[in-house]
Design a protein around this motif. Structure first.
Motif, short mmCIF file in Angstrom:
data_model
loop_
_atom_site.label_atom_id
_atom_site.label_comp_id
_atom_site.label_asym_id
_atom_site.label_seq_id
_atom_site.Cartn_x
_atom_site.Cartn_y
_atom_site.Cartn_z
N PHE A 10 0.91 -1.03 0.05
CA PHE A 10 0.12 -0.16 0.13
C PHE A 10 0.88 1.25 0.05
O PHE A 10 1.81 1.29 0.70
N GLU A 14 -2.79 5.34 0.11
CA GLU A 14 -3.95 4.14 0.42
C GLU A 14 -3.95 3.81 1.83
O GLU A 14 -5.11 3.60 2.32
N ASP A 17 -6.42 5.81 4.14
CA ASP A 17 -7.62 5.59 4.26
C ASP A 17 -8.22 5.35 5.53
O ASP A 17 -9.54 5.08 5.70
#
Length: 69
Positions: A10, A14, A17
């Motif tokens: 990731f 990402e 999030d």
């Protein structure tokens, strides 16, 4: 023959999030509050899914302990 497991990586965006910015993720890493990413090249850091899941479990465990004390 068994296929090798695919490891998911990731980006800081990402990982962000978690409803925090990528800058917060990088600050947490510097402060030792978030797992170190894997440096793939200059300017490219990724986090393993397993490292993120372990972090999630640790946070949940700390939160459960805080609420029961």
């Amino acid at each position: 023959m068994e296929k090798p497991k695919l490891q998911m990586y990731f980006t800081d965006t990402e990982v962000g999030d978690y409803s925090v910015s990528s800058g917060i993720i990088r600050r947490w890493v510097r402060e030792g509050q978030f797992p170190q990413g894997k440096k793939l090249s200059s300017g490219s850091t990724r986090w393993l899914r397993a490292d993120i899941e372990k972090f999630d479990q640790e946070v949940l465990r700390r939160n459960d302990t805080a609420f029961t004390e």
